[in-house]
Design a protein around this motif. Structure first.
Motif, PDB file in Angstrom:
ATOM      1  N   LYS A  36       0.768  -1.173   0.009  1.00 42.22           N
ATOM      2  CA  LYS A  36       0.131  -0.073  -0.185  1.00 42.22           C
ATOM      3  C   LYS A  36       0.893   1.270   0.149  1.00 42.22           C
ATOM      4  N   VAL A  37       2.209   1.101   0.405  1.00 39.15           N
ATOM      5  CA  VAL A  37       2.979   2.279   0.478  1.00 39.15           C
ATOM      6  C   VAL A  37       4.252   2.163  -0.086  1.00 39.15           C
ATOM      7  N   ILE A  38       4.706   3.307  -0.620  1.00 42.40           N
ATOM      8  CA  ILE A  38       5.924   3.279  -1.351  1.00 42.40           C
ATOM      9  C   ILE A  38       6.700   3.987  -0.391  1.00 42.40           C
ATOM     10  N   PRO A  39       7.889   3.426  -0.308  1.00 46.59           N
ATOM     11  CA  PRO A  39       8.894   3.845   0.554  1.00 46.59           C
ATOM     12  C   PRO A  39       9.289   5.338   0.338  1.00 46.59           C
ATOM     13  N   ALA A  40       9.834   6.329   1.480  1.00 48.36           N
ATOM     14  CA  ALA A  40      10.005   7.553   1.298  1.00 48.36           C
ATOM     15  C   ALA A  40      11.065   8.032   2.319  1.00 48.36           C
ATOM     16  N   VAL A  41      11.839   8.858   2.100  1.00 48.69           N
ATOM     17  CA  VAL A  41      12.658   9.516   3.060  1.00 48.69           C
ATOM     18  C   VAL A  41      11.852  10.067   4.369  1.00 48.69           C
ATOM     19  N   ASP A  42      12.194   9.776   5.334  1.00 49.74           N
ATOM     20  CA  ASP A  42      11.734  10.349   6.673  1.00 49.74           C
ATOM     21  C   ASP A  42      10.486   9.566   7.247  1.00 49.74           C
TER      22      ASP A  42
END
Length: 488
Positions: A36-42
């Motif tokens: 469901k979620v794409i990795p992202a900084v922070d």
């Protein structure tokens, strides 16, 4: 354990997570297990490692926001290994608050339930992933009055269009398209998830994500249950006292321990009176609190349902609009890189048969050309009508008459740079020229006076003889002045 993403490259799916001890752990797209979620900084994450310290499982934590009404602090996030532990902590904290409210509240005097979290706030938490995906749209710039393509029609041709560019020109890195692809991937995930929201029971969402978060409401439930339990207990005691009274009355009638049983009977009747009063008090209190509870639920369920529908529609439109923007920007970037590509100029555009820029619309048209228009399925029928509408509105045809390959390529590129949907034909021999002016109505015809098989006047007269190009303007040019005469 818990961590935070400090580096991520969508081009290769590799990233790094830092933990409480500030130790770095590497992860890859294969070890990212959150669809469901794409990795992202922070982004805060929950991950597991093997004995060698390599991440084997990584996913977004359920806890991302530690401000405002959050009962969990960032410090508590770092000092707990799993989300399950945090959920237990959250549950214990909420229970403690509920008990405190219950003990400090006089439920005989309350008129209404205090609202702890507003309906919109609970919906923001419920649609957290979708709101996060929409937030990424702020990073995109869309030129004013830019025509937006429909994502649902262009999506299945986007990969082929990009692959064609990268294959044709090896100097263009895929990383140039990271931003558009990354945001689009995240929006696609949110878009596909919206199918489950269509079948959601809003009443269950209201109970699980709104009522469950209301501490004062939950304290009222405790008060109702306690009043109900006390009332039931009193009723049992009343029944027991009535049984005792019957037994004592029989003993008195039989004159068994008369004085002693009379004293007991008097005492039991006194206790029965108190118990009836207590049962009546708790029963009435329970009814009173149930009315307050019912009013609270009905009032906020109406508000919540209305907000849910509006929020759902707003997010859906935002995500759909965002996908349209992303696919348009991706297509536009491909369009400009194609025209600037030396490799494509030397190969693709030199071919006189290639009259358009190989963007997504180009590949859609190629796809449709090979289909039987009378036997299109529903999806292809919609696609055909969509592209046909675009062509009628934006497609313009131009014709270059010359035998000079380089000259025709240069002018073709200048014309195509004006609009992605323009079509530029090249007539390098008489038979082809005759066929084109008979079949196509051109916006303008360019004649290279230095490289043609007869005089420009003869070619113009020949074209004017056909109804299709009777009013078409002509431009006569020669190589020495071609650069400045067309206004490109």
């Amino acid at each position: 354990m818990h961590g935070k993403i400090v580096r991520y490259l969508s081009s290769n799916g590799k990233g790094a997570v830092i933990n409480l001890s500030r130790k770095l752990f590497e992860f890859t797209k294969e070890t990212w297990h959150d669809k469901k979620v794409i990795p992202a900084v922070d982004m805060f994450v929950e991950f597991r490692c093997n004995e060698a310290g390599q991440i084997t499982d990584c996913k977004a934590s359920k806890f991302q926001d530690f401000s405002g009404n959050s009962m969990i602090s960032e410090s508590e996030f770092w000092h707990h290994e799993t989300d399950e532990q945090l959920e237990t902590l959250l549950s214990n904290k909420r229970d403690a608050i509920v008990q405190k409210i219950y003990k400090e509240t006089n439920y005989q005097k309350i008129k209404e339930i205090t609202l702890d979290i507003k309906p919109m706030e609970s919906l923001k938490r419920y649609f957290y992933q979708e709101f996060s995906a929409i937030a990424f749209l702020n990073d995109l710039y869309l030129p004013k009055n830019k025509y937006l393509y429909d994502y649902t029609h262009l999506k299945r041709f986007s990969a082929k269009t990009l692959d064609n560019l990268l294959y044709s020109d090896k100097t263009i890195p895929k990383d140039d398209f990271i931003e558009e692809i990354g945001i689009m991937t995240r929006l696609e995930s949110a878009y596909s998830d919206f199918t489950r929201y269509q079948k959601v029971n809003v009443e269950n969402v209201f109970k699980d994500h709104f009522l469950s978060q209301q501490c004062h409401y939950q304290a009222l439930i405790v008060a109702i249950n306690n009043a109900k339990d006390t009332s039931n207990l009193c009723q049992k005691r009343i029944n027991a006292f009535n049984s005792d009274i019957l037994l004592l009355e029989r003993r008195i009638q039989a004159k068994v321990d008369l004085e002693k049983n009379q004293q007991k009977l008097q005492k039991v009747r006194l206790e029965l009176k108190k118990m009836i009063e207590m049962e009546s008090y708790n029963s009435n209190l329970c009814k009173y609190l149930l009315q307050i509870k019912k009013h609270f639920e009905e009032h906020y369920f109406k508000i919540f349902t209305s907000l849910y529908e509006k929020t759902y529609e707003r997010i859906y439109k935002k995500i759909k609009s965002g996908l349209d923007i992303c696919i348009t920007l991706l297509n536009d970037k491909i369009y400009h890189k194609v025209l600037k590509s030396v490799a494509l100029q030397k190969n693709f555009f030199k071919n006189a048969n290639n009259d358009r820029v190989p963007t997504m619309i180009y590949f859609i048209e190629q796809y449709l050309e090979h289909l039987n228009k009378d036997r299109l399925n529903e999806l292809d029928t919609l696609l055909y009508h969509y592209v046909d509408k675009i062509r009628k509105k934006h497609r313009k045809h131009f014709l270059i008459v010359t035998t000079d390959e380089q000259e025709s390529t240069n002018l073709k590129l200048k014309i195509l740079l004006q609009n992605e949907l323009y079509s530029v034909k090249v007539a390098y021999k008489r038979t082809l020229y005759f066929s084109l002016i008979n079949e196509i109505t051109f916006e303008k015809i360019y004649i290279d006076s230095a490289h043609i098989w007869e005089s420009p006047e003869g070619l113009i007269q020949e074209a004017k003889a056909f109804k299709a190009n009777a009013k078409t303007p002509f431009e006569i040019f020669s190589k020495s002045v071609s650069t400045n005469r067309f206004g490109f």
